[in-house]
Design an enzyme around this catalytic site. Sequence first.
Site, PDB file in Angstrom:
ATOM      1  N   SER A 126       0.860  -1.170   0.000  1.00 35.70           N
ATOM      2  CA  SER A 126       0.000   0.000   0.000  1.00 35.70           C
ATOM      3  C   SER A 126       0.904   1.229   0.000  1.00 35.70           C
ATOM      4  O   SER A 126       1.889   1.281  -0.735  1.00 35.70           O
ATOM      5  CB  SER A 126      -0.924  -0.039   1.219  1.00 35.70           C
ATOM      6  OG  SER A 126      -1.763   1.080   1.271  1.00 35.70           O
TER       7      SER A 126
ATOM      8  N   TYR B  76      -4.002   8.055  -7.256  1.00 30.76           N
ATOM      9  CA  TYR B  76      -3.090   7.142  -6.548  1.00 30.76           C
ATOM     10  C   TYR B  76      -3.560   6.964  -5.111  1.00 30.76           C
ATOM     11  O   TYR B  76      -3.641   5.834  -4.608  1.00 30.76           O
ATOM     12  CB  TYR B  76      -1.664   7.685  -6.581  1.00 30.76           C
ATOM     13  CG  TYR B  76      -0.677   6.768  -5.901  1.00 30.76           C
ATOM     14  CD1 TYR B  76      -0.179   5.653  -6.545  1.00 30.76           C
ATOM     15  CD2 TYR B  76      -0.257   7.019  -4.596  1.00 30.76           C
ATOM     16  CE1 TYR B  76       0.712   4.791  -5.920  1.00 30.76           C
ATOM     17  CE2 TYR B  76       0.632   6.168  -3.961  1.00 30.76           C
ATOM     18  CZ  TYR B  76       1.117   5.060  -4.629  1.00 30.76           C
ATOM     19  OH  TYR B  76       1.996   4.207  -3.994  1.00 30.76           O
TER      20      TYR B  76
ATOM     21  N   LYS C 113      -4.857   3.331  -3.325  1.00 33.47           N
ATOM     22  CA  LYS C 113      -4.279   2.752  -2.108  1.00 33.47           C
ATOM     23  C   LYS C 113      -5.297   2.713  -0.962  1.00 33.47           C
ATOM     24  O   LYS C 113      -5.268   1.792  -0.139  1.00 33.47           O
ATOM     25  CB  LYS C 113      -3.023   3.527  -1.705  1.00 33.47           C
ATOM     26  CG  LYS C 113      -1.884   3.411  -2.718  1.00 33.47           C
ATOM     27  CD  LYS C 113      -1.502   1.959  -2.990  1.00 33.47           C
ATOM     28  CE  LYS C 113      -0.288   1.843  -3.894  1.00 33.47           C
ATOM     29  NZ  LYS C 113       0.091   0.439  -4.169  1.00 33.47           N
TER      30      LYS C 113
ATOM     31  N   THR D 206      13.095   5.405  -5.104  1.00 34.16           N
ATOM     32  CA  THR D 206      12.940   4.501  -6.232  1.00 34.16           C
ATOM     33  C   THR D 206      12.567   5.367  -7.435  1.00 34.16           C
ATOM     34  O   THR D 206      12.463   6.591  -7.327  1.00 34.16           O
ATOM     35  CB  THR D 206      11.821   3.481  -5.972  1.00 34.16           C
ATOM     36  OG1 THR D 206      10.582   4.188  -5.828  1.00 34.16           O
ATOM     37  CG2 THR D 206      12.097   2.688  -4.689  1.00 34.16           C
TER      38      THR D 206
END
Length: 272
Positions: free
Chosen positions: A134, A148, A152, A183
């Site tokens: 999540s 987004y 989630k 990331t």
Amino acid sequence: MAKTIFITGASRGFGKIWAEAFLKRGDNVVATARDINSLSDLVATYGRAVLPLQLDVNDRTADFEAVQKAKEHFGTIDVLINNAGFGLFGSIEETSEQQARDQMETNFFGLLWLTQAIVPVMRAQGHGHIIQLSSVLGLVTLPVLGLYNASKFAVEGLSETLATEVKPFGINVTLVEPNGFTTDWAGSSAFHTESMPEYDQIKADFHAGLTPDSFGKPEATTDAILKLIDSNNPPLRLLLGKVAYPFVKQVYASRHDEWNEWETVSAAAHGH
């Protein structure tokens, strides 16, 4: 004892880092990616301990087939990590129908299909651990990430319910809720809406509030994930990163204050 771990989105980011950490310590890994060539380095290094599978999680039939291949190959699947997903940046007004559907298709429905595919396997085994990636944004929200956030939040509701349904079968469920990490989630793997000038200031304020310290180092999450899958009594929720906890705590305190302020109105609406 070595575990067999099925992880989606293993081509990069958390998925690649965690898959390699599992393999390094002797676990078996079913690693899936849309581009199977992105897994060739894992195969070259770890050989038969890794089963690479090309998979688009949006394809429900392919999800069930992938789980069956993994079960036939390794004989058991101890852990599922639903990691595949992407970020969509832009205001809600800017978001096209296709962008909204694509966001939910991958982040929510892809996760749902794999969950449905794995539960019968784990139920038959009498044990298993489903880990849903999540986000802290499944608990609280930020602007220009509305779809987004919504995807989630949906994962949170689904997984909390799932946990109560599969616990009698010996299956645990954990929601992993990271704050931002370095990331490429917000980089090359992200999608953006077509910008409207009306939202330029909101976006500028959003980016101005981010600092290098806002983002954790993805490699630093490995120990937490290893502890999680090794736990005999894993938590339903695990926040990752030092930003997540104070952010959630502040927002939930504000929600509690607002609920208290309107408590009499809420109770009166019951009617008796």
